[in-house]
Design a protein around this motif. Structure first.
Motif, PDB file in Angstrom:
ATOM      1  N   UNK A 199      -8.480 -23.883  28.988  1.00  0.00           N
ATOM      2  CA  UNK A 199      -7.035 -23.656  29.024  1.00  0.00           C
ATOM      3  C   UNK A 199      -6.718 -22.169  29.044  1.00  0.00           C
ATOM      4  N   UNK A 200      -5.726 -21.798  29.850  1.00  0.00           N
ATOM      5  CA  UNK A 200      -5.131 -20.455  29.830  1.00  0.00           C
ATOM      6  C   UNK A 200      -3.642 -20.631  29.554  1.00  0.00           C
ATOM      7  N   UNK A 201      -3.125 -19.820  28.669  1.00  0.00           N
ATOM      8  CA  UNK A 201      -1.683 -19.810  28.406  1.00  0.00           C
ATOM      9  C   UNK A 201      -1.178 -18.379  28.495  1.00  0.00           C
ATOM     10  N   UNK A 202      -0.018 -18.182  29.104  1.00  0.00           N
ATOM     11  CA  UNK A 202       0.573 -16.838  29.208  1.00  0.00           C
ATOM     12  C   UNK A 202       2.066 -16.962  29.486  1.00  0.00           C
ATOM     13  N   UNK A 203       2.831 -16.023  28.938  1.00  0.00           N
ATOM     14  CA  UNK A 203       4.269 -16.014  29.176  1.00  0.00           C
ATOM     15  C   UNK A 203       4.765 -14.583  29.310  1.00  0.00           C
ATOM     16  N   UNK A 204       5.870 -14.429  30.032  1.00  0.00           N
ATOM     17  CA  UNK A 204       6.508 -13.121  30.166  1.00  0.00           C
ATOM     18  C   UNK A 204       7.996 -13.360  30.394  1.00  0.00           C
ATOM     19  N   UNK A 248      -3.789 -24.174  33.288  1.00  0.00           N
ATOM     20  CA  UNK A 248      -3.057 -23.004  32.809  1.00  0.00           C
ATOM     21  C   UNK A 248      -1.600 -23.403  32.624  1.00  0.00           C
ATOM     22  N   UNK A 249      -1.049 -23.063  31.473  1.00  0.00           N
ATOM     23  CA  UNK A 249       0.355 -23.315  31.172  1.00  0.00           C
ATOM     24  C   UNK A 249       1.050 -21.962  31.099  1.00  0.00           C
ATOM     25  N   UNK A 250       1.954 -21.701  32.039  1.00  0.00           N
ATOM     26  CA  UNK A 250       2.522 -20.374  32.237  1.00  0.00           C
ATOM     27  C   UNK A 250       4.041 -20.440  32.242  1.00  0.00           C
ATOM     28  N   UNK A 251       4.677 -19.331  31.881  1.00  0.00           N
ATOM     29  CA  UNK A 251       6.136 -19.295  31.835  1.00  0.00           C
ATOM     30  C   UNK A 251       6.624 -17.881  32.097  1.00  0.00           C
ATOM     31  N   UNK A 307      -3.526 -16.492  25.912  1.00  0.00           N
ATOM     32  CA  UNK A 307      -4.754 -16.958  25.286  1.00  0.00           C
ATOM     33  C   UNK A 307      -5.636 -17.606  26.335  1.00  0.00           C
ATOM     34  N   UNK A 308      -6.938 -17.576  26.071  1.00  0.00           N
ATOM     35  CA  UNK A 308      -7.918 -18.242  26.908  1.00  0.00           C
ATOM     36  C   UNK A 308      -8.808 -19.056  25.971  1.00  0.00           C
ATOM     37  N   UNK A 309      -8.895 -20.348  26.219  1.00  0.00           N
ATOM     38  CA  UNK A 309      -9.675 -21.229  25.353  1.00  0.00           C
ATOM     39  C   UNK A 309     -10.798 -21.873  26.155  1.00  0.00           C
ATOM     40  N   UNK A 310     -11.999 -21.817  25.577  1.00  0.00           N
ATOM     41  CA  UNK A 310     -13.155 -22.428  26.200  1.00  0.00           C
ATOM     42  C   UNK A 310     -13.841 -23.408  25.276  1.00  0.00           C
TER      43      UNK A 310
END
Length: 333
Positions: free
Chosen positions: A150-155, A225-228, A240-243
């Protein structure tokens, strides 16, 4: 190109152009020799502010300046194709601001032109050149997190912006996605490459640009990836990056972080902090240094910001806009 110094031209005189020029002036091997704007007054004022010897009231004069090794294109997105193409046609190497263009077709045209002419071209994705982001990328590539899940990021930034503001103006490529969303999307691409699936939803302004956009990207490996991104609300700007064997958390300003923390099962958390010797963490100097390294080496693209990556990101952004219904005036694909 001169051996000791790289001679820069700056095309446009807005805030990002000023920030980049200021950082160039801090580099001993960079020299800003010319600036261009749509008006003489704007170009001359910028030249006086930064001590630049030549100021042009049109883009073509800068492109034709044989004493310029590379042009930094800092116009709004809608003008990137025209401005960068003009410089490439004139034989100038180009560093072009992100988003690279407004769509993948235009990006492909610039890449084809640069390759035909044997010229250096790079998207100004400074995040990819940041030392701490490069360290994170190395950890991922070395398997420190195991298989990425999973990758998550927001801006997001809090307006409100009036309809005339460039962030809401369709004629300037407005909206959250191309201005801010390009960072979360590029971060996900850095970690996982181009996705096989894209799902997106947006809240649109009355002008027809996205005020906020949520995205879920998916890969054949099962990773997501959940992005916003948003121009109507301030977000943590975290990632965040989860493995399968650990995770990395960037608590804020993920595209130019102060620190990140590596968590692995059975181990104490490990903190990685930006080195003060690298200069201010919000500096654009790292991408400038990478450009100059490539030019001296005779390279036509950077391994840190490869053109294939810029094209892939544009394809993802196109897919998002197709789903949410954002189109710009006169746009063709």
């Amino acid at each position: 190109m001169t051996v000791e110094r790289v001679r820069w031209g700056v095309l446009a005189t807005g805030g990002i152009a000023a920030a980049f020029t200021g950082d160039l002036l801090d580099l001993p091997d960079a020299e800003v020799v010319a600036v261009a704007s749509r008006t003489d007054a704007s170009a001359k004022a910028f030249a006086e502010r930064f001590g630049i010897p030549r100021a042009y009231g049109d883009w073509a004069s800068l492109a034709a300046d044989d004493e310029v090794d590379i042009v930094y294109v800092a116009t709004p997105h809608m003008a990137h194709r025209k401005a960068a193409g003009l410089c490439l046609e004139a034989g100038r190497a180009v560093l072009c601001e992100k988003a690279f263009t407004i769509n993948a077709r235009e990006a492909g045209e610039l890449v084809d032109l640069a390759r035909e002419r044997g010229l250096f071209l790079m998207e100004a994705m400074w995040m990819y050149c940041n030392p701490l982001i490069r360290k994170l990328k190395a950890l991922v590539d070395d398997g420190a997190l195991g298989e990425i899940r999973t990758v998550q990021a927001d801006f997001g930034i809090d307006g409100p912006f009036p309809p005339s503001h460039r962030l809401r103006d369709p004629a300037q490529g407005g909206g959250a996605l191309l201005d801010l969303g390009v960072y979360p999307v590029s971060f996900a691409h850095l970690v996982l490459g181009e996705p096989s699936g894209v799902t997106a939803r947006s809240t649109l302004s009355p002008e027809g640009v996205d005020l906020q956009t949520g995205m879920v990207l998916s890969w054949d490996s099962g990773a997501q990836a959940v992005l916003h991104c948003a121009v109507n609300s301030s977000t943590p700007v975290a990632a965040s990056v989860t493995g399968s064997e650990g995770r990395v958390q960037i608590p804020g300003d993920f595209f130019h972080p102060e620190r990140f923390v590596l968590h692995r099962d059975g181990r104490e958390p490990e903190e990685f902090v930006a080195d003060p010797a690298d200069g201010p963490r919000n500096s654009l100097r790292h991408e400038a240094a990478e450009v100059m390294r490539c030019l001296r080496a005779g390279a036509t693209e950077s391994p840190l910001v490869p053109l294939s990556s810029s094209l892939a990101v544009m394809r993802t952004l196109d897919s998002v806009r197709d789903q949410v219904g954002v189109r710009y005036p006169g746009e063709t694909r």
